[in-house]
Design a protein around this motif. Structure first.
Motif, PDB file in Angstrom:
ATOM      1  N   THR A 208       0.855  -1.190   0.000  1.00  0.00           N
ATOM      2  CA  THR A 208       0.000   0.000   0.000  1.00  0.00           C
ATOM      3  C   THR A 208       0.885   1.230   0.000  1.00  0.00           C
ATOM      4  OG1 THR A 208      -1.741  -1.158   1.242  1.00  0.00           O
ATOM      5  CG2 THR A 208      -1.810   1.261   1.241  1.00  0.00           C
ATOM      6  N   TRP A 209       0.548   2.184  -0.851  1.00  0.00           N
ATOM      7  CA  TRP A 209       1.328   3.416  -0.957  1.00  0.00           C
ATOM      8  C   TRP A 209       0.432   4.631  -0.747  1.00  0.00           C
ATOM      9  CZ3 TRP A 209       2.387  -0.960  -3.638  1.00  0.00           C
ATOM     10  CH2 TRP A 209       3.714  -1.397  -3.676  1.00  0.00           C
ATOM     11  N   VAL A 210       0.987   5.668  -0.136  1.00  0.00           N
ATOM     12  CA  VAL A 210       0.283   6.941   0.012  1.00  0.00           C
ATOM     13  C   VAL A 210       1.058   8.017  -0.744  1.00  0.00           C
ATOM     14  CG1 VAL A 210      -0.751   6.348   2.241  1.00  0.00           C
ATOM     15  CG2 VAL A 210       1.478   7.506   2.175  1.00  0.00           C
ATOM     16  N   ALA A 211       0.337   9.019  -1.215  1.00  0.00           N
ATOM     17  CA  ALA A 211       0.957  10.137  -1.928  1.00  0.00           C
ATOM     18  C   ALA A 211       0.486  11.448  -1.316  1.00  0.00           C
ATOM     19  CB  ALA A 211       0.595  10.090  -3.414  1.00  0.00           C
ATOM     20  N   TYR A 212       1.404  12.391  -1.185  1.00  0.00           N
ATOM     21  CA  TYR A 212       1.087  13.717  -0.668  1.00  0.00           C
ATOM     22  C   TYR A 212       2.121  14.678  -1.226  1.00  0.00           C
ATOM     23  CZ  TYR A 212       4.585  11.949   2.649  1.00  0.00           C
ATOM     24  OH  TYR A 212       5.702  11.385   3.212  1.00  0.00           O
ATOM     25  N   PHE A 213       1.862  15.943  -1.101  1.00  0.00           N
ATOM     26  CA  PHE A 213       2.769  16.931  -1.676  1.00  0.00           C
ATOM     27  C   PHE A 213       3.957  17.180  -0.757  1.00  0.00           C
ATOM     28  CE2 PHE A 213      -1.308  17.959  -3.737  1.00  0.00           C
ATOM     29  CZ  PHE A 213      -0.911  17.852  -5.063  1.00  0.00           C
ATOM     30  N   LYS A 214       5.109  17.333  -1.363  1.00  0.00           N
ATOM     31  CA  LYS A 214       6.321  17.592  -0.585  1.00  0.00           C
ATOM     32  C   LYS A 214       6.154  18.883   0.210  1.00  0.00           C
ATOM     33  CE  LYS A 214       9.598  15.024  -3.411  1.00  0.00           C
ATOM     34  NZ  LYS A 214      10.799  15.044  -4.273  1.00  0.00           N
ATOM     35  N   GLY A 215       6.598  18.830   1.443  1.00  0.00           N
ATOM     36  CA  GLY A 215       6.414  19.964   2.337  1.00  0.00           C
ATOM     37  C   GLY A 215       5.263  19.755   3.295  1.00  0.00           C
ATOM     38  N   ASP A 216       4.301  18.870   2.914  1.00  0.00           N
ATOM     39  CA  ASP A 216       3.205  18.520   3.819  1.00  0.00           C
ATOM     40  C   ASP A 216       3.659  17.423   4.767  1.00  0.00           C
ATOM     41  OD1 ASP A 216       1.562  20.346   2.628  1.00  0.00           O
ATOM     42  OD2 ASP A 216       0.496  18.883   1.370  1.00  0.00           O
ATOM     43  N   TYR A 217       2.948  17.291   5.885  1.00  0.00           N
ATOM     44  CA  TYR A 217       3.310  16.282   6.879  1.00  0.00           C
ATOM     45  C   TYR A 217       2.301  15.145   6.860  1.00  0.00           C
ATOM     46  CZ  TYR A 217       4.016  13.965  11.365  1.00  0.00           C
ATOM     47  OH  TYR A 217       4.227  13.015  12.338  1.00  0.00           O
ATOM     48  N   PHE A 218       2.803  13.906   6.769  1.00  0.00           N
ATOM     49  CA  PHE A 218       1.967  12.711   6.868  1.00  0.00           C
ATOM     50  C   PHE A 218       2.453  11.926   8.070  1.00  0.00           C
ATOM     51  CE2 PHE A 218      -0.281   8.921   6.123  1.00  0.00           C
ATOM     52  CZ  PHE A 218      -1.231   9.135   5.136  1.00  0.00           C
ATOM     53  N   GLY A 219       1.606  11.769   9.070  1.00  0.00           N
ATOM     54  CA  GLY A 219       1.997  11.084  10.298  1.00  0.00           C
ATOM     55  C   GLY A 219       1.901   9.581  10.180  1.00  0.00           C
ATOM     56  N   PHE A 220       3.027   8.894  10.139  1.00  0.00           N
ATOM     57  CA  PHE A 220       3.029   7.439  10.064  1.00  0.00           C
ATOM     58  C   PHE A 220       3.087   6.807  11.457  1.00  0.00           C
ATOM     59  CE2 PHE A 220       4.648   8.702   5.891  1.00  0.00           C
ATOM     60  CZ  PHE A 220       3.808   7.960   5.070  1.00  0.00           C
ATOM     61  N   ASP A 221       2.995   7.649  12.499  1.00  0.00           N
ATOM     62  CA  ASP A 221       2.954   7.120  13.858  1.00  0.00           C
ATOM     63  C   ASP A 221       1.502   6.834  14.218  1.00  0.00           C
ATOM     64  OD1 ASP A 221       1.906   9.634  14.023  1.00  0.00           O
ATOM     65  OD2 ASP A 221       3.521  10.471  15.245  1.00  0.00           O
ATOM     66  N   ASP A 222       1.228   6.640  15.504  1.00  0.00           N
ATOM     67  CA  ASP A 222      -0.129   6.294  15.940  1.00  0.00           C
ATOM     68  C   ASP A 222      -1.132   7.405  15.661  1.00  0.00           C
ATOM     69  OD1 ASP A 222       0.759   3.863  16.813  1.00  0.00           O
ATOM     70  OD2 ASP A 222       1.089   4.517  18.880  1.00  0.00           O
ATOM     71  N   SER A 223      -0.669   8.641  15.584  1.00  0.00           N
ATOM     72  CA  SER A 223      -1.592   9.757  15.355  1.00  0.00           C
ATOM     73  C   SER A 223      -2.144   9.765  13.930  1.00  0.00           C
ATOM     74  CB  SER A 223      -0.881  11.088  15.614  1.00  0.00           C
ATOM     75  OG  SER A 223       0.139  11.303  14.650  1.00  0.00           O
ATOM     76  N   GLN A 224      -1.359   9.294  12.970  1.00  0.00           N
ATOM     77  CA  GLN A 224      -1.757   9.226  11.561  1.00  0.00           C
ATOM     78  C   GLN A 224      -2.358  10.554  11.087  1.00  0.00           C
ATOM     79  OE1 GLN A 224      -4.154   5.701  10.894  1.00  0.00           O
ATOM     80  NE2 GLN A 224      -2.332   4.512  10.456  1.00  0.00           N
ATOM     81  N   THR A 225      -1.648  11.626  11.365  1.00  0.00           N
ATOM     82  CA  THR A 225      -2.065  12.933  10.873  1.00  0.00           C
ATOM     83  C   THR A 225      -1.922  12.968   9.362  1.00  0.00           C
ATOM     84  OG1 THR A 225      -1.285  13.944  12.924  1.00  0.00           O
ATOM     85  CG2 THR A 225      -1.659  15.419  11.044  1.00  0.00           C
ATOM     86  N   VAL A 226      -2.961  13.424   8.674  1.00  0.00           N
ATOM     87  CA  VAL A 226      -2.931  13.472   7.210  1.00  0.00           C
ATOM     88  C   VAL A 226      -3.018  14.920   6.741  1.00  0.00           C
ATOM     89  CG1 VAL A 226      -3.946  11.185   6.941  1.00  0.00           C
ATOM     90  CG2 VAL A 226      -5.435  13.189   7.035  1.00  0.00           C
ATOM     91  N   PRO A 227      -2.403  15.233   5.606  1.00  0.00           N
ATOM     92  CA  PRO A 227      -2.459  16.597   5.069  1.00  0.00           C
ATOM     93  C   PRO A 227      -3.817  16.893   4.432  1.00  0.00           C
ATOM     94  CG  PRO A 227      -1.203  15.172   3.615  1.00  0.00           C
ATOM     95  CD  PRO A 227      -1.530  14.353   4.823  1.00  0.00           C
ATOM     96  N   ASN A 228      -3.986  18.109   3.965  1.00  0.00           N
ATOM     97  CA  ASN A 228      -5.257  18.505   3.348  1.00  0.00           C
ATOM     98  C   ASN A 228      -5.547  17.703   2.083  1.00  0.00           C
ATOM     99  OD1 ASN A 228      -5.855  20.453   5.285  1.00  0.00           O
ATOM    100  ND2 ASN A 228      -4.687  22.041   4.211  1.00  0.00           N
ATOM    101  N   SER A 229      -4.519  17.425   1.301  1.00  0.00           N
ATOM    102  CA  SER A 229      -4.682  16.624   0.086  1.00  0.00           C
ATOM    103  C   SER A 229      -3.759  15.415   0.159  1.00  0.00           C
ATOM    104  CB  SER A 229      -4.359  17.450  -1.163  1.00  0.00           C
ATOM    105  OG  SER A 229      -5.340  18.443  -1.387  1.00  0.00           O
TER     106      SER A 229
END
Length: 397
Positions: A208-229
């Protein structure tokens, strides 16, 4: 004419079922030209399902019909979780069609569904397959449910996509992928499988792969914070269980394939300039993209980046005939993704017809049960204009 419906016996029936499949055309000859090669395992397309069954019709010791089915627990609108049974691979040899064999196979499979407390039965077919549409919708009361699009893109071994340098693509651990899917698709996506963890851990699932824009933060820890896009998808290696091969193809497809093969040999310098169509005349494998999810105003571009990434991954495979096409199916609110997912109209299907039927509207004696009204109401809601995404289980492709 007396025929018998019984369960498939792998050791004694395998050769006859393979012969039956060869004698039965898969789809309308004028529009569908890819055929299934099960590589000696007729039950391969449902073998990875939680529960499955194959039935055969026998006439004078000859197998003349076959049907497959699987059962799983999924999310359904207005009902949360429901048991659904999938009808797949109904075949009847030409010389005994219109004699009730196909109907008997469907009835027997529905009996198996009901004995396992299935809420809904569903099936998928081509809109042009009038025989299948007539049987299920007119005779057995199935209703049109969705018309998702099957998008097919050929793998060009000579050319890779240039993915935008502004896009970050990361491989997700299985536990994290399961958490993301349950969080963002578990309660909002039609037909989302409750056993998503088993799908992700299956050896056929490549990741499984995720994509987001460079400079945005994607949380791969327990919080799993995701960016706007952001966007994600998983890849299933369908070519490990069955192959596809070219059947009756339109003349222009044959001419294009042959002419490109000749040009490729004579003018190799054109490889990176002209889109190529792979050689489909020998059995080949394919990747299926499942669990496609996107969120945010610019997520379409991220989905495209993920699809291009998978294409490049398939093109890098050294094994001959390993993967020649990348396939995905989108429906519901994700229909808009057709503009972002690379595909060839020549190979794709704009509308794949899904039909569904409620199995719990009557008591055992045929009378209306107390829950008939609610069951019928929720069933009718299923057939309305889709407002949610549709999950296509890779085990049933």
């Amino acid at each position: 004419m007396e025929f018998k419906i019984r369960s498939y016996e792998e050791q004694s029936d395998r050769a006859q079922v393979e012969d039956l499949e060869r004698r039965c055309e898969v789809g309308p000859a004028e529009s569908v030209f890819l055929f299934t090669d099960t590589m000696g395992d007729p039950i391969c397309r449902i073998r990875n399902s939680p529960m499955y069954k194959m039935l055969v019709a026998e006439l004078d010791k000859e197998l003349v019909g076959v049907i497959q089915g699987s059962i799983k627990l999924v999310t359904v609108p207005y009902k949360d979780l429901a048991k659904v049974g999938y009808v797949l691979g109904l075949r009847v040899v030409p010389h005994v069609r219109r004699k009730g064999i196909g109907s008997s196979l469907v009835l027997k499979l529905e009996e198996w569904f009901k004995s396992n407390d299935v809420d809904y039965a569903y099936m998928a077919t081509e809109k042009e397959n009038q025989a299948s549409v007539g049987l299920f919708m007119n005779k057995f009361g199935y209703n049109k449910f969705r018309t998702p699009s099957i998008l097919v893109n050929p793998v060009n071994n000579h050319r890779s996509f240039r993915i935008s340098s502004n896009i970050e693509i990361s491989l997700v651990k299985i536990d994290q992928a399961e958490s993301l899917y349950r969080r963002f698709m578990g309660s909002t996506t039609e037909f989302f499988p409750n056993d998503i963890d088993k799908i992700l851990r299956n050896k056929l699932s490549l990741g499984t792969w995720v994509a987001y824009f460079k400079g945005d933060y994607f949380g791969f820890d327990d919080s799993q914070t995701v960016p706007n896009s952001w966007a994600m998808l998983s890849v299933w290696n369908s070519g490990e269980i069955f192959k596809l091969r070219l059947g009756k193809a339109p003349l222009y497809c044959l001419l294009y394939t042959k002419s490109w093969g000749l040009i490729d040999k004579i003018f190799p310098c054109l490889r990176n300039m002209v889109p190529s169509l792979p050689d489909f005349f020998r059995p080949f494998g394919f990747y299926f993209l499942y669990g496609v999810y996107h969120e945010g105003p610019f997520s379409g571009k991220l989905v495209r980046g993920l699809c291009e990434f998978v294409h490049n991954m398939a093109a890098e495979k050294k094994k001959k005939d390993c993967c020649k096409i990348v396939v995905t199916e989108v429906g519901g609110r994700d229909e808009e993704l057709k503009h972002h997912i690379p595909h060839w109209k020549l190979l794709s299907t704009p509308e794949d017809l899904w039909c569904i039927k409620a199995l719990k509207n009557n008591d055992d004696d045929g009378s209306k049960s107390s829950s008939t009204t609610s069951n019928t109401s929720s069933f009718l809601e299923l057939t309305k204009t889709p407002t949610r995404a549709l999950f296509v289980d890779p085990r049933e492709v």
